[in-house]
Design a protein around this motif. Structure first.
Motif: not given
Length: 372
Positions: A300-305, A319-322, A329-336, A352-354
């Motif tokens: 969906q992003h214009g530049e990246i996959i 860490q970078l997006t925060a 941004g990007m985050t951890f989803i779920g557990r274990g 997420g990566l504007e």
């Protein structure tokens, strides 16, 4: 010799092309033929090491060995008992499979690297002993039923270490059909390259290991649900038929190349996971959990996959997006063991990566986040 192979190779690479599971493989041989015939690659001259090598036999294995030694700064002399280098490749010219001018052009390109060619030179076993004093190493590539120069042999040919192509005599290597009959030109060329690598290691005093194979994580056949994901980076039409006598035109090359589904890793040269897998001799089989997860491509992003299946959950992108205060941004989803990295609240990478998409791609240690 891309143009030569583009005419005569039986295309084992096309048998491995995953596009064949959908319709037909990408026409790799015809694409290679075009590049070799119409493309140009300058020969970069390098400062020589002061070491010298003799390659006996100017067939495909010998030509490859001579090229790779010479371009590795080893002054190389190539001899052949015939009046014209090329060996068994000339059989394809006689059979009208390969145009004479194509083979001649590629041989001259190889020689232009600075290789000294001595034609109509049939070296005997006695002469070889004398030549060992004149050259720092020797590679024998005299072809099937070629001179074995008194080296250890079996009914197949000269006995060599299959990894390094070393013979029973130090400083003498053998490659191609003189060690074992090789039908494919691409296989003979590959063996010549590998022998040259080992010979180079011998000449510069390195540990002789030959050309090592890098770690590869193989995905196997495409799953049904992955076809649409891979076609999203490709086109849906079938293999292009060449209209020109010599193969593809430039327009046909662009059209056929667009059929590639990019099923390889876009970061294969710089992937840290691959680097450390090599360093620690990791094996994919040791961690085989059976059925793998389907691969999904977020485009969906214009530049990246973003390909989550390639993600190692290191958290650098999180860490970078925060740090740069991306809106989602990007985050951890779920557990274990089921944890994944993605954009929260069901958003996509385009949202997420504007701000720092390129910076996140550069920081990703593997091929999960890459530029289109």
């Amino acid at each position: 010799m891309p143009a030569t192979l583009g005419y005569i190779c039986s295309a084992p690479c096309e048998g491995a092309c995953k596009r064949k599971d959908i319709d037909e493989p990408v026409a790799i041989c015809l694409l290679k033929r075009f590049c070799g015939t119409d493309g140009e690659m300058p020969v970069t001259k390098t400062e020589m090491t002061g070491k010298s090598a003799l390659v006996i036999g100017a067939g495909p294995a010998g030509l490859a060995a001579a090229w790779h030694l010479q371009t590795s700064a080893i002054q190389t002399t190539l001899t052949d008992k015939n009046s014209t280098p090329g060996g068994t490749l000339w059989n394809s010219v006689k059979e009208n499979t390969l145009p004479k001018e194509i083979l001649e052009k590629e041989i001259q390109f190889i020689l232009s690297a600075g290789i000294t060619l001595k034609k109509e030179t049939d070296i005997s076993e006695t002469e070889l002993e004398a030549l060992r004093r004149d050259f720092d190493c020797i590679i024998i590539a005299t072809g099937e039923n070629g001179n074995d120069f008194g080296l250890e042999t079996t009914k197949q040919g000269i006995v060599v270490n299959r990894e390094t192509f070393e013979t029973s005599e130090p400083g003498i290597f053998a490659t191609g059909s003189v060690t074992r009959k090789t039908k494919l030109a691409i296989a003979a060329l590959a063996q010549g390259k590998r022998a040259a690598k080992a010979a180079y290691q011998y000449l510069v005093g390195e540990n002789i290991t030959g050309e090592t194979t890098r770690f590869n994580s193989k995905m196997g056949r495409l799953m049904k649900e992955e076809v649409s994901e891979y076609l999203s980076e490709s086109v849906e039409y079938t293999r292009v038929n060449s209209t020109a006598e010599k193969g593809f035109t430039a327009d046909e090359v662009r059209k056929e190349a667009a059929r590639c589904m990019h099923c390889d890793c876009r970061d294969k040269e710089d992937c840290l996971l691959r680097k450390y897998s090599d360093e620690y001799s990791a094996s994919q089989r040791a961690y085989d959990k059976g059925e793998r997860e389907p691969i999904v491509k977020h485009m969906q992003h214009g530049e990246i996959i973003y390909e989550p299946a390639k993600c190692i959950k290191c958290g650098i992108c999180v860490q970078l997006t925060a740090k740069h205060k991306e809106r989602y941004g990007m985050t951890f989803i779920g557990r274990g063991f089921d944890v994944k990295i993605g954009v929260p609240f069901g958003k996509d990478p385009g949202e997420g990566l504007e701000k720092i998409a390129r910076e996140v791609v550069d920081a990703c240690p593997v091929g999960a986040l890459t530029v289109k």
